[in-house]
Design an enzyme around this catalytic site. Structure first.
Site, PDB file in Angstrom:
ATOM      1  N   TYR A 164      61.426  19.776  50.825  1.00  0.00           N
ATOM      2  CA  TYR A 164      62.480  20.616  50.249  1.00  0.00           C
ATOM      3  C   TYR A 164      62.296  20.842  48.754  1.00  0.00           C
ATOM      4  O   TYR A 164      62.897  21.750  48.187  1.00  0.00           O
ATOM      5  CB  TYR A 164      63.868  20.009  50.515  1.00  0.00           C
ATOM      6  CG  TYR A 164      64.248  19.950  51.978  1.00  0.00           C
ATOM      7  CD1 TYR A 164      63.505  20.626  52.932  1.00  0.00           C
ATOM      8  CD2 TYR A 164      65.350  19.223  52.408  1.00  0.00           C
ATOM      9  CE1 TYR A 164      63.835  20.565  54.271  1.00  0.00           C
ATOM     10  CE2 TYR A 164      65.684  19.168  53.742  1.00  0.00           C
ATOM     11  CZ  TYR A 164      64.925  19.835  54.675  1.00  0.00           C
ATOM     12  OH  TYR A 164      65.264  19.775  56.002  1.00  0.00           O
ATOM     13  N   LYS A 203      55.526   9.642  59.743  1.00  0.00           N
ATOM     14  CA  LYS A 203      54.514  10.308  60.581  1.00  0.00           C
ATOM     15  C   LYS A 203      53.170   9.938  59.981  1.00  0.00           C
ATOM     16  O   LYS A 203      52.354  10.797  59.614  1.00  0.00           O
ATOM     17  CB  LYS A 203      54.770  11.828  60.575  1.00  0.00           C
ATOM     18  CG  LYS A 203      53.951  12.608  61.573  1.00  0.00           C
ATOM     19  CD  LYS A 203      54.325  12.381  63.027  1.00  0.00           C
ATOM     20  CE  LYS A 203      53.389  13.092  63.957  1.00  0.00           C
ATOM     21  NZ  LYS A 203      53.555  12.691  65.371  1.00  0.00           N
ATOM     22  N   ASP A 249      58.434  11.405  66.063  1.00  0.00           N
ATOM     23  CA  ASP A 249      58.553  11.900  67.445  1.00  0.00           C
ATOM     24  C   ASP A 249      59.094  10.791  68.354  1.00  0.00           C
ATOM     25  O   ASP A 249      60.006  11.021  69.160  1.00  0.00           O
ATOM     26  CB  ASP A 249      57.220  12.464  67.957  1.00  0.00           C
ATOM     27  CG  ASP A 249      56.007  11.673  67.505  1.00  0.00           C
ATOM     28  OD1 ASP A 249      56.157  10.771  66.665  1.00  0.00           O
ATOM     29  OD2 ASP A 249      54.902  11.937  68.004  1.00  0.00           O
ATOM     30  N   ASP A 275      67.139  14.729  57.836  1.00  0.00           N
ATOM     31  CA  ASP A 275      67.996  15.887  58.078  1.00  0.00           C
ATOM     32  C   ASP A 275      68.133  16.120  59.581  1.00  0.00           C
ATOM     33  O   ASP A 275      69.235  16.315  60.120  1.00  0.00           O
ATOM     34  CB  ASP A 275      67.340  17.101  57.401  1.00  0.00           C
ATOM     35  CG  ASP A 275      68.277  18.281  57.245  1.00  0.00           C
ATOM     36  OD1 ASP A 275      69.443  18.165  57.650  1.00  0.00           O
ATOM     37  OD2 ASP A 275      67.835  19.322  56.736  1.00  0.00           O
ATOM     38  N   ASP A 321      71.436  14.897  62.455  1.00  0.00           N
ATOM     39  CA  ASP A 321      72.169  15.857  63.283  1.00  0.00           C
ATOM     40  C   ASP A 321      72.074  15.478  64.760  1.00  0.00           C
ATOM     41  O   ASP A 321      73.030  15.634  65.521  1.00  0.00           O
ATOM     42  CB  ASP A 321      71.650  17.287  63.074  1.00  0.00           C
ATOM     43  CG  ASP A 321      72.432  18.016  61.996  1.00  0.00           C
ATOM     44  OD1 ASP A 321      72.961  17.328  61.093  1.00  0.00           O
ATOM     45  OD2 ASP A 321      72.518  19.255  62.038  1.00  0.00           O
TER      46      ASP A 321
END
Ligand code: NAD
Length: 357
Positions: free
Chosen positions: A138, A188, A220, A244, A248
Site C-alpha cells: 500500500y 508468504k 494461503d 486486510d 475481513d
C-alpha cells in the site's frame, strides 16, 4: 481526556453517533471526556476540498484518542489518489505513526447462528488479528501504471524494513502475552523475499519472548485454517495486505462485519478506533446499520488509550446484555429476535449501561 470524533461518510456518522451517546452515558458526571468533531474523507472534500483538512489533522494530533467512523464516497475513483476519501485515513495513520492495527474477532455466543459457518466450527472463536499498517504494497515505491511497448503495465512494491517488521512483531508478542500466549505469524516466505525477511525478523524478535509459543503459516494455508479450524488461533500477526484480507474473512466467523471493532496504535498510548467496516453506501441513511462495531471500538479506546479498562468492560457487558435480550440489527437478525434500527440499538446499549451503573 480529549477525543477527536471523525465520523466521516456514509454510515460513519450514524454509527459514531451511537458511540458518542454511549460514551456520554458512561461518562455521566464522573469522567471528563471532551469530544470534538471534524470532517474527514468525502466530508473533508465537501467541507474543505481535501480528504484530510489541516484543522482535522491538528485536532487529531492534539487528542488522546480518535474515534473514527468510515470514509468513502462518490470521489472514490478520482484519478488523483490523494484526493480520494480513503486517502484521508491513510494520511492520518501515517502522520500519527499508527502502525499496529488490532482487530479482535470474538464470537458472541448469542450470535452463533448468525455466522455463515457451522456452530461447531465457530463456537469459542476469540482471536486477535494484528495487522501492520504503515508499509507493504500500500505504500511501497515505485508504484503506478505506465506504458511498455504500447501496453499498460501496473506496478506496486512490497517493501518492509527490518525495523518495521520488528516493531509489529514486538506488538504481536506482547499482545500474545496478555492473552493465551500463542502467536501465529502469517507470511508468504516461500515465494517473496520481503516475506523471507519478515519470517527471519519475527523469529529473531521471538527469542526475547520465550513464554510465547510462535508458529508460522503461509497466507494461503492461514486463509484455509481460518475457515477450517478458527479456534486454533490466539494472536495472528501479519503484514498490511494479508491482514486486510484475513481480518475481513474473520469478520464472517463472528456473524457480521458490523460487529468488528479495531484499534490502530502508534508507539505511545494515542490511538485511532474504528469499526472494521466501510461507509456502506448501500445502507447509509436508512437507520439500519449495526452500531456495535463502533461501540466496541469505543470500548477499545477506553482500554488502550484512556487507561480505563473497567469502563471498557462495562461497555462490552452492556453490548452482551442487549444481545442476550434479543435485540438485533438486520445484519445479525435471527428467528425469535427483535429487529431494531441503528439509533434504537445505541439507545438500548446506553440504557443497559445506566442500569448496570
Ligand atoms: P463496507 O464495509 O462499507 O460494506 C460491505 C458490506 O457490509 C455492505 O453490504 C454493507 O452494507 C455491509 N455493512 C458494512 N457495515 C455494516 C454495518 N455496520 N451494519 C450492517 N451492514 C454493514 O465495504 P465496501 O462496500 O467494500 O466499501 C464501501 C465504501 O467504504 C468504499 O468507499 C470503501 O472505500 C470504503 N471503506 C472504508 C473503510 C474505512 O473507512 N476504514 C474500510 C473499508 C471500506
Amino acid at each position: 481526556m480529549k477525543i477527536a470524533v471523525l465520523a466521516g461518510d456514509g454510515i460513519g456518522p450514524e454509527v459514531t453517533a451511537q458511540s458518542v451517546k454511549v460514551l456520554r452515558t458512561l461518562a455521566g458526571n464522573r469522567l471528563d471526556l471532551q469530544m470534538t468533531s471534524a470532517p474527514i474523507g468525502q466530508a473533508g472534500v465537501d467541507a474543505d476540498g481535501v480528504p484530510l483538512p489541516d484543522a482535522t489533522l491538528k485536532l487529531a494530533g492534539e487528542s488522546d484518542a480518535i474515534l473514527f467512523g468510515s470514509v468513502g464516497g462518490p470521489t472514490d475513483e478520482l484519478p488523483d489518489r490523494k484526493k480520494r476519501p480513503g486517502a484521508g485515513l491513510l494520511k492520518l495513520r501515517k502522520a500519527l505513526t499508527l502502525f499496529a492495527n488490532y482487530r479482535p474477532a470474538v464470537l458472541f455466543e448469542e450470535l452463533i447462528g448468525a455466522s455463515t459457518l457451522r456452530p461447531e466450527i465457530v463456537r469459542g472463536v476469540d482471536m486477535l488479528i494484528l495487522r501492520e499498517l504503515n508499509g507493504d504494497l500500500y505504500f511501497g515505491e515505485p508504484r503506478g501504471v505506465h506504458m511498455e511497448d504500447g501496453k499498460r503495465v501496473g506496478i506496486n512494491t512490497m517493501r518492509y524494513s527490518e525495523d518495521e517488521i520488528a516493531r509489529i512483531a514486538h506488538a504481536g508478542f506482547k499482545a500474545a502475552q496478555g492473552r493465551r500466549g500463542k502467536l501465529c505469524s502469517v507470511d508468504k516466505s516461500n515465494v517473496l523475499e520481503t516475506m523471507q525477511l519478515w519470517r527471519e525478523v519475527v523469529m529473531e524478535v521471538g527469542r526475547e519472548y520465550p513464554d510465547v509459543e510462535l508458529s508460522h503459516l503461509y497466507i494461503d494455508a492461514a486463509s484455509m485454517m481460518l475457515i477450517r479450524k478458527p479456534t486454533q488461533f490466539d494472536v495472528i500477526v501479519t503484514g498490511n495486505v494479508f491482514g486486510d484480507i484475513l481480518s475481513d474473512a474473520a469478520a464472517m466467523l463472528t456473524g457480521s462485519i458490523g460487529m468488528l471493532p479495531s484499534a490502530s496504535m502508534g508507539p505511545g498510548t494515542q490511538g485511532l478506533f474504528e469499526p472494521v467496516h466501510g461507509s456502506a453506501p448501500d445502507i447509509a441513511g436508512k437507520d439500519i446499520a449495526n452500531p456495535i462495531a463502533s461501540i466496541l471500538s469505543s470500548a477499545m479506546m477506553l482500554r488502550y488509550s484512556l487507561g480505563l479498562p473497567e469502563e471498557a468492560d462495562k461497555v462490552e457487558r452492556a453490548v452482551r446484555t442487549v444481545l442476550a435480550a434479543g435485540l438485533r440489527t438486520v445484519d445479525i437478525q435471527q428467528p425469535g429476535t427483535r429487529l431494531v434500527g441503528t439509533a434504537e440499538m445505541g439507545d438500548a446499549i446506553a440504557a443497559a449501561l445506566e442500569i448496570a451503573a
